[in-house]
Design a protein around this motif. Structure first.
Motif, mmCIF file in Angstrom:
data_model
loop_
_atom_site.group_PDB
_atom_site.id
_atom_site.type_symbol
_atom_site.label_atom_id
_atom_site.label_comp_id
_atom_site.label_asym_id
_atom_site.label_seq_id
_atom_site.Cartn_x
_atom_site.Cartn_y
_atom_site.Cartn_z
ATOM 1 N N LEU A 170 25.994 -24.297 -25.248
ATOM 2 C CA LEU A 170 25.460 -24.922 -26.543
ATOM 3 C C LEU A 170 23.928 -25.028 -26.093
ATOM 4 N N LEU A 171 23.414 -25.584 -24.947
ATOM 5 C CA LEU A 171 22.006 -25.740 -24.657
ATOM 6 C C LEU A 171 21.237 -24.584 -24.692
ATOM 7 N N ASN A 172 22.003 -23.443 -24.413
ATOM 8 C CA ASN A 172 21.345 -21.942 -24.127
ATOM 9 C C ASN A 172 20.583 -21.751 -25.316
ATOM 10 N N GLY A 173 21.286 -22.151 -26.503
ATOM 11 C CA GLY A 173 20.787 -21.571 -27.689
ATOM 12 C C GLY A 173 19.844 -22.374 -28.445
ATOM 13 N N THR A 174 19.442 -23.469 -27.394
ATOM 14 C CA THR A 174 18.090 -24.369 -28.116
ATOM 15 C C THR A 174 16.680 -24.213 -27.174
ATOM 16 N N GLU A 175 16.766 -23.441 -26.036
ATOM 17 C CA GLU A 175 15.673 -23.345 -25.388
ATOM 18 C C GLU A 175 14.363 -23.096 -26.072
ATOM 19 N N ASP A 176 14.509 -22.165 -27.080
ATOM 20 C CA ASP A 176 13.449 -21.797 -27.573
ATOM 21 C C ASP A 176 13.135 -22.989 -28.801
ATOM 22 N N SER A 177 13.689 -24.024 -29.124
ATOM 23 C CA SER A 177 13.397 -25.055 -30.013
ATOM 24 C C SER A 177 12.681 -26.048 -29.496
ATOM 25 N N PHE A 178 13.004 -26.447 -28.179
ATOM 26 C CA PHE A 178 12.053 -27.452 -27.569
ATOM 27 C C PHE A 178 11.328 -27.105 -26.397
ATOM 28 N N ASP A 179 10.318 -27.868 -25.957
ATOM 29 C CA ASP A 179 9.682 -27.686 -24.769
ATOM 30 C C ASP A 179 10.763 -27.674 -23.365
ATOM 31 N N ARG A 180 11.532 -28.564 -23.379
ATOM 32 C CA ARG A 180 12.645 -28.686 -22.262
ATOM 33 C C ARG A 180 13.782 -29.208 -22.535
ATOM 34 N N VAL A 181 14.858 -28.703 -22.276
ATOM 35 C CA VAL A 181 16.171 -29.357 -22.543
ATOM 36 C C VAL A 181 16.981 -29.032 -21.199
ATOM 37 N N PHE A 182 17.847 -30.083 -20.821
ATOM 38 C CA PHE A 182 18.634 -29.850 -19.529
ATOM 39 C C PHE A 182 19.742 -30.924 -19.686
ATOM 40 N N GLN A 183 20.627 -30.905 -18.852
ATOM 41 C CA GLN A 183 21.603 -31.984 -18.709
ATOM 42 C C GLN A 183 21.671 -32.711 -17.373
ATOM 43 N N ILE A 184 22.218 -33.871 -17.502
ATOM 44 C CA ILE A 184 22.492 -34.447 -15.976
ATOM 45 C C ILE A 184 23.658 -35.259 -16.085
ATOM 46 N N GLY A 185 24.005 -36.116 -15.334
ATOM 47 C CA GLY A 185 25.266 -36.839 -15.334
ATOM 48 C C GLY A 185 26.380 -36.276 -14.386
ATOM 49 N N SER A 186 27.686 -37.078 -14.540
ATOM 50 C CA SER A 186 28.708 -36.531 -13.541
ATOM 51 C C SER A 186 29.126 -35.123 -13.544
ATOM 52 N N PRO A 187 29.239 -34.350 -14.596
ATOM 53 C CA PRO A 187 29.773 -32.875 -14.406
ATOM 54 C C PRO A 187 28.491 -32.129 -13.725
ATOM 55 N N ALA A 188 27.203 -32.440 -14.128
ATOM 56 C CA ALA A 188 26.242 -31.652 -13.779
ATOM 57 C C ALA A 188 26.070 -32.224 -11.982
ATOM 58 N N VAL A 189 26.265 -33.351 -11.739
ATOM 59 C CA VAL A 189 25.940 -33.657 -10.496
ATOM 60 C C VAL A 189 26.964 -32.958 -9.385
ATOM 61 N N GLN A 190 28.200 -33.028 -10.039
ATOM 62 C CA GLN A 190 29.402 -32.342 -9.100
ATOM 63 C C GLN A 190 29.368 -30.889 -9.002
ATOM 64 N N VAL A 191 28.733 -30.311 -10.175
ATOM 65 C CA VAL A 191 28.530 -28.760 -10.165
ATOM 66 C C VAL A 191 27.413 -28.384 -9.093
ATOM 67 N N SER A 192 26.449 -29.088 -9.247
ATOM 68 C CA SER A 192 25.255 -28.997 -8.209
ATOM 69 C C SER A 192 25.718 -28.987 -6.651
ATOM 70 N N MET A 193 26.381 -30.418 -6.577
ATOM 71 C CA MET A 193 26.711 -30.571 -5.128
ATOM 72 C C MET A 193 27.635 -29.437 -4.424
ATOM 73 N N THR A 194 28.729 -29.036 -5.296
ATOM 74 C CA THR A 194 29.493 -28.092 -5.099
ATOM 75 C C THR A 194 28.663 -26.675 -4.593
ATOM 76 N N HIS A 195 27.794 -26.322 -5.490
ATOM 77 C CA HIS A 195 26.994 -25.070 -5.426
ATOM 78 C C HIS A 195 26.090 -25.190 -4.090
ATOM 79 N N TYR A 196 25.634 -26.622 -3.929
ATOM 80 C CA TYR A 196 24.295 -26.491 -2.749
ATOM 81 C C TYR A 196 25.389 -26.394 -1.379
ATOM 82 N N ILE A 197 26.567 -27.021 -1.424
ATOM 83 C CA ILE A 197 27.337 -27.200 -0.462
ATOM 84 C C ILE A 197 27.986 -25.788 -0.009
ATOM 85 N N LYS A 198 28.337 -24.881 -0.838
ATOM 86 C CA LYS A 198 28.830 -23.470 -0.713
ATOM 87 C C LYS A 198 27.421 -22.676 0.040
ATOM 88 N N LYS A 199 26.420 -22.993 -0.472
ATOM 89 C CA LYS A 199 25.126 -22.244 -0.260
ATOM 90 C C LYS A 199 24.824 -22.526 1.074
#
Length: 288
Positions: A214-243
């Motif tokens: 959903l957010l990918n379609g709003t990148e051109d509408s605002f200066d900055r858009v991103f998500q934080i919270g439980s899902p984002a933290v878990q996905v980021s941790m998994t990504h960096y652990i694998k990396k």
């Protein structure tokens, strides 16, 4: 702990105040309180509310803005209706940054940044909702297949010139016709997307990427858009652990070989024990 008094208390608090699993969408724009920008933000808010794993959304469009006027108390959201004039929008912006409940919770000090807080269904609730939706989709697919058979039989009975077009003035009952909401391709696509949520261990990842779509379609509408919270933290941790594992494991193995080689003063004596341990680990994993 499961079955403890603490779990009972936690469930009571959660049932009273709602979910404690949240995802937060951060939106920044130097011209945020512009009617066009706010309409796009409102559309994003509605799209997020329609996600089946979202319990509710708190934002400028939903949070009560308690104020008194003419002897009455107004509890409607600040942007329940988006004003048309820029003057009225500037007034709403000033009201937002002056409200201690909204300030630094929903709106930034300068009024150019805001958040949309998504309260997510718990794992148990989400699993139950997924099963219900899958059952509804399966039921619709069965009805769709049945309607196609009835339509084919009706065509044969009417003996039209074209096997796929009814003669003028002849219509099938509503129960026989399949509306656009019951297109088989759409139902199958929905089913595939829902099946992903049957695995609770993948919920955070699925939720994160569903929001990102959903957010990918709003990148051109605002200066900055991103998500934080439980899902984002878990996905980021998994990504960096694998990396990290890509580099840490080979480096650790190399250090181990070097230490053994220095201690034994022998290259084969350093490699053989490591190979022996690696083979034993592979056999153990293969037997599990």
């Amino acid at each position: 702990p499961v079955g403890s008094d603490m779990e009972d208390q936690y469930n009571k608090v959660r049932s009273a105040f709602g979910s404690d699993e949240v995802a937060v969408i951060y939106v920044k724009d130097n011209d945020l309180f512009n009617r066009e920008k706010l309409i796009k933000l409102q559309n994003l808010n509605k799209s997020l509310e329609e996600l089946f794993f979202v319990e509710r959304v708190e934002s400028l469009f939903t949070v009560s803005n308690i104020s008194g006027e003419g002897g009455w108390i107004d509890t409607s959201p600040l942007l329940h209706k988006i004003p048309r004039s820029q003057v009225a929008l500037d007034e709403r912006k000033q009201v937002a940054v002056s409200n201690p409940i909204l300030l630094r919770n929903i709106i930034s000090n300068d009024g150019n940044s805001t958040t949309l807080t998504l309260y997510l269904h718990s794992t148990e609730e989400l699993l139950e909702r997924v099963k219900q939706k899958l059952a509804n989709i399966d039921r619709r697919l069965m009805l769709l297949e049945g309607s196609k058979k009835l339509e084919a039989e009706a065509m044969m009975t009417l003996k039209g010139d074209s096997p796929s077009v009814l003669p003028p003035g002849i219509q099938l009952p509503g129960s026989v016709r399949a509306g656009p909401a019951y297109r088989k391709e759409d139902l199958l696509e929905q089913r595939v997307n829902l099946i992903k949520f049957l695995d609770p261990t993948k919920n955070a990842e699925n939720i994160f990427y569903a929001i990102e779509d959903l957010l990918n379609g709003t990148e051109d509408s605002f200066d900055r858009v991103f998500q934080i919270g439980s899902p984002a933290v878990q996905v980021s941790m998994t990504h960096y652990i694998k990396k990290d594992q890509i580099w840490i494991l080979p480096l650790a193995l190399l250090v181990l070989v070097l230490l053994i080689g220095v201690m034994l003063q022998s290259v084969p004596g350093a490699i053989v024990p490591v190979l022996n341990a690696a083979i034993a680990a592979v056999w153990t994993l293969g037997a599990m």
